[in-house]
Design a protein around this motif. Structure first.
Motif, PDB file in Angstrom:
ATOM      1  N   PHE A  85     -78.484 -21.837  15.764  1.00 32.20           N
ATOM      2  CA  PHE A  85     -77.546 -21.750  17.157  1.00 32.20           C
ATOM      3  C   PHE A  85     -77.035 -20.449  17.518  1.00 32.20           C
ATOM      4  CE2 PHE A  85     -72.987 -21.444  16.565  1.00 32.20           C
ATOM      5  CZ  PHE A  85     -72.984 -21.527  15.323  1.00 32.20           C
ATOM      6  N   LYS A  86     -76.937 -19.617  16.425  1.00 27.47           N
ATOM      7  CA  LYS A  86     -76.089 -18.302  16.336  1.00 27.47           C
ATOM      8  C   LYS A  86     -76.687 -17.387  17.512  1.00 27.47           C
ATOM      9  CE  LYS A  86     -72.770 -18.069  13.024  1.00 27.47           C
ATOM     10  NZ  LYS A  86     -72.946 -19.353  12.324  1.00 27.47           N
ATOM     11  N   ASN A 112     -77.061 -16.481   9.042  1.00 27.85           N
ATOM     12  CA  ASN A 112     -77.471 -16.667  10.167  1.00 27.85           C
ATOM     13  C   ASN A 112     -77.241 -15.851  11.189  1.00 27.85           C
ATOM     14  OD1 ASN A 112     -79.294 -19.017   9.170  1.00 27.85           O
ATOM     15  ND2 ASN A 112     -77.613 -20.492   9.447  1.00 27.85           N
ATOM     16  N   GLY A 214     -67.302 -23.043  10.667  1.00 23.14           N
ATOM     17  CA  GLY A 214     -66.855 -22.041   9.758  1.00 23.14           C
ATOM     18  C   GLY A 214     -65.379 -21.717  10.139  1.00 23.14           C
ATOM     19  N   ALA A 215     -65.467 -20.755  10.970  1.00 25.14           N
ATOM     20  CA  ALA A 215     -63.808 -20.606  11.754  1.00 25.14           C
ATOM     21  C   ALA A 215     -63.804 -21.617  12.938  1.00 25.14           C
ATOM     22  CB  ALA A 215     -63.684 -19.361  12.282  1.00 25.14           C
ATOM     23  N   GLY A 216     -64.968 -22.140  13.539  1.00 26.31           N
ATOM     24  CA  GLY A 216     -64.869 -23.010  14.513  1.00 26.31           C
ATOM     25  C   GLY A 216     -64.972 -22.660  15.732  1.00 26.31           C
ATOM     26  N   ALA A 217     -65.510 -21.422  16.010  1.00 23.17           N
ATOM     27  CA  ALA A 217     -65.628 -20.831  17.449  1.00 23.17           C
ATOM     28  C   ALA A 217     -66.490 -21.877  18.371  1.00 23.17           C
ATOM     29  CB  ALA A 217     -65.915 -19.563  17.679  1.00 23.17           C
ATOM     30  N   MET A 218     -67.483 -22.278  17.464  1.00 26.02           N
ATOM     31  CA  MET A 218     -68.542 -23.172  18.192  1.00 26.02           C
ATOM     32  C   MET A 218     -68.038 -24.422  18.715  1.00 26.02           C
ATOM     33  SD  MET A 218     -72.140 -24.873  16.736  1.00 26.02           S
ATOM     34  CE  MET A 218     -71.387 -24.494  15.169  1.00 26.02           C
ATOM     35  N   ILE A 276     -71.150 -22.431   6.170  1.00 26.59           N
ATOM     36  CA  ILE A 276     -69.775 -23.037   6.647  1.00 26.59           C
ATOM     37  C   ILE A 276     -68.954 -22.580   5.552  1.00 26.59           C
ATOM     38  CG2 ILE A 276     -70.599 -24.186   8.637  1.00 26.59           C
ATOM     39  CD1 ILE A 276     -70.189 -26.634   6.479  1.00 26.59           C
ATOM     40  N   THR A 355     -77.305 -27.368  13.235  1.00 29.26           N
ATOM     41  CA  THR A 355     -77.012 -25.897  13.679  1.00 29.26           C
ATOM     42  C   THR A 355     -78.143 -24.807  13.232  1.00 29.26           C
ATOM     43  OG1 THR A 355     -75.462 -25.946  11.705  1.00 29.26           O
ATOM     44  CG2 THR A 355     -74.670 -25.944  13.792  1.00 29.26           C
ATOM     45  N   ALA A 356     -78.911 -25.122  12.149  1.00 25.83           N
ATOM     46  CA  ALA A 356     -79.840 -24.061  11.700  1.00 25.83           C
ATOM     47  C   ALA A 356     -80.957 -24.820  10.712  1.00 25.83           C
ATOM     48  CB  ALA A 356     -79.221 -23.169  10.813  1.00 25.83           C
TER      49      ALA A 356
HETATM   50  C1  PLP Z   1     -72.053 -20.145  11.854  1.00 22.87           C
HETATM   51  C2  PLP Z   1     -72.497 -21.440  11.557  1.00 22.87           C
HETATM   52  C3  PLP Z   1     -72.024 -22.478  11.616  1.00 22.87           C
HETATM   53  C4  PLP Z   1     -70.244 -22.396  11.989  1.00 22.87           C
HETATM   54  O1  PLP Z   1     -70.245 -21.921  13.270  1.00 22.87           O
HETATM   55  P1  PLP Z   1     -68.816 -21.238  13.705  1.00 22.87           P
HETATM   56  O2  PLP Z   1     -68.893 -21.068  15.195  1.00 22.87           O
HETATM   57  O3  PLP Z   1     -68.666 -20.063  12.767  1.00 22.87           O
HETATM   58  O4  PLP Z   1     -67.690 -22.325  13.139  1.00 22.87           O
HETATM   59  C5  PLP Z   1     -72.260 -24.043  11.427  1.00 22.87           C
HETATM   60  N1  PLP Z   1     -73.786 -24.062  10.809  1.00 22.87           N
HETATM   61  C6  PLP Z   1     -74.483 -22.921  10.807  1.00 22.87           C
HETATM   62  C7  PLP Z   1     -75.677 -23.090  10.321  1.00 22.87           C
HETATM   63  C8  PLP Z   1     -74.126 -21.745  10.738  1.00 22.87           C
HETATM   64  O5  PLP Z   1     -74.783 -20.639  10.580  1.00 22.87           O
END
Ligand code: PLP
Length: 371
Positions: A85-86, A112, A214-218, A276, A355-356
């Motif tokens: 998703f990045k 990622n 992670g930090a949770g911006a998503m 994460i 997410t990945a």
């Molecule tokens: C970066 C990432 C997250 C977390 O996203 P944030 O916006 O940094 O909280 C979750 N899952 C995967 C696979 C990521 O690469």
């Protein structure tokens, strides 16, 4: 590029002039979209020629096949151009940087984000610098390097890479695209996940959305996306946001479990869900911002053991045909956990953000007969 308020030091947020948005274009995009830039009415890039895009977004949403105890769906972000998703935060962040006249970009990453930014920089003819922990899985490093990025391998955890990248970027004048709340543009890309889910559910808002943090911006970005849909009158209610972390690195979820108002950094992290594993050292206020989104949405927090996370990786792979990396499978595991605990009701709709892709996360062949 500015990263924080010169007065209070807080991170910034893009504010869209909603009065100037053409609602009918949003309406049309919700009916039919082929990528996230179809929602550019709400994205912070002015000139189309500055957009660096590889058809990211428009990822599928599947109903879960396996029994989850509720009406679960998986949003398959493994289908993005660089398999995570990045690509959403990065396409917006790098396009905004281009519009501001930058030719060099950088990011701190657990893998990622760096692999993704490297690809977008290649596509846009920009130079890319990445700081990552030296323990990052080889697949993600290889991806970034083949796209031509300069890698700085840092000892320590993600927070150490974050600090190194910040220092290098300030010194060299690179646009820092780190997709925590540090770069204000990137979260705008995360919003598009909300628009797509809403459209794909037939213009309905799910009751719950589970997001690995992670930090949770998503997580905050997805919530902001729904708030905008509400603002434009497309929906009347909002989803409840579920933050998901691993037991080995859970600064945000621990604060939620203890009903605290602020997140404290962890000194050490250890989990199979490397993507994460963000201890938030030096930017704990980012975690607090995520915590407040969870509270505000009347949401929930879940932390999972590495065993539970790996079991979810295998279940998704074997029963759904979906190969998710551990951090991503955690979203599915969290929905099942909360449904079992009857926090999520059996008639509730819950979406897990996958997410990945699992291919580049360093997983090993398991022994024959290993279930
Ligand atoms: C970066 C990432 C997250 C977390 O996203 P944030 O916006 O940094 O909280 C979750 N899952 C995967 C696979 C990521 O690469």
């Amino acid at each position: 590029m500015r990263y924080e308020c010169p007065v209070c030091g807080d991170s910034l947020e893009v504010v869209c002039d909603y009065g100037k948005v053409d609602r009918s274009r949003l309406d049309a995009a919700l009916n039919c979209f082929s990528g996230m830039w179809d929602f550019r009415e709400l994205l912070p890039v002015r000139e189309g020629r500055n957009i660096i895009s590889m058809k990211e977004g428009a990822t599928p949403l599947y109903p879960a096949k396996e029994k989850t105890g509720c009406r679960a769906y998986w949003k398959d972000e493994t289908r993005n151009p660089t398999l995570s998703f990045k690509d959403r935060p990065n396409t917006v962040g790098i396009s905004a940087a281009k519009e501001l006249g930058y030719q060099e970009v950088s990011t701190a990453s657990t893998g990622n984000g760096g692999a993704s930014l490297a690809a977008y920089a290649a596509k846009g003819g920009m130079r890319c610098h990445i700081s990552i922990p030296d323990s990052t899985p080889m697949g993600k490093m290889v991806q970034a390097q083949f796209h031509g990025a300069e890698l700085t391998l840092c000892t320590g955890d993600y927070s150490d890479s974050y600090r190194v990248n910040r220092e290098l970027s300030e010194k060299n004048g690179w646009a820092n695209i780190t997709s925590t709340y540090l770069n204000p543009y990137t979260m705008e890309g995360d919003k598009t996940i909300a628009y797509e889910i809403f459209a794909q559910l037939g213009r309905r808002v799910p009751d719950w959305i589970a997001v690995p943090l992670g930090a949770g911006a998503m997580l905050t970005g997805i919530y902001k996306g729904f708030r905008e849909l509400q603002l434009f009158g497309f929906c009347s209610r909002l989803p409840r946001m579920i933050g998901v972390q691993a037991e080995g690195c859970a600064p945000i979820i621990d604060a939620w479990l203890e009903k605290r108002d602020e997140v404290q950094a962890w000194q050490q992290c250890s989990t199979i869900a490397g993507a994460i594993a963000d201890p938030l050292k030096g930017y704990e206020k980012d975690g607090t911002r995520t915590l407040h989104t969870i509270y505000r949405s009347n949401g929930a927090g879940v932390k999972l053991s590495d065993e539970d996370i790996m079991a979810a990786v295998k279940r998704l792979a074997r029963r759904e045909g979906l190969f998710a990396e551990p951090a991503s499978a955690a979203a599915a595991a969290a929905i099942e956990r909360l449904a079992a605990d009857q926090v999520i009701g059996e008639n509730d709709t819950a979406v897990g953000i996958i997410t990945a892709h699992g291919l580049k996360s360093g997983l090993q062949i398991t022994k024959k007969g290993d279930k």
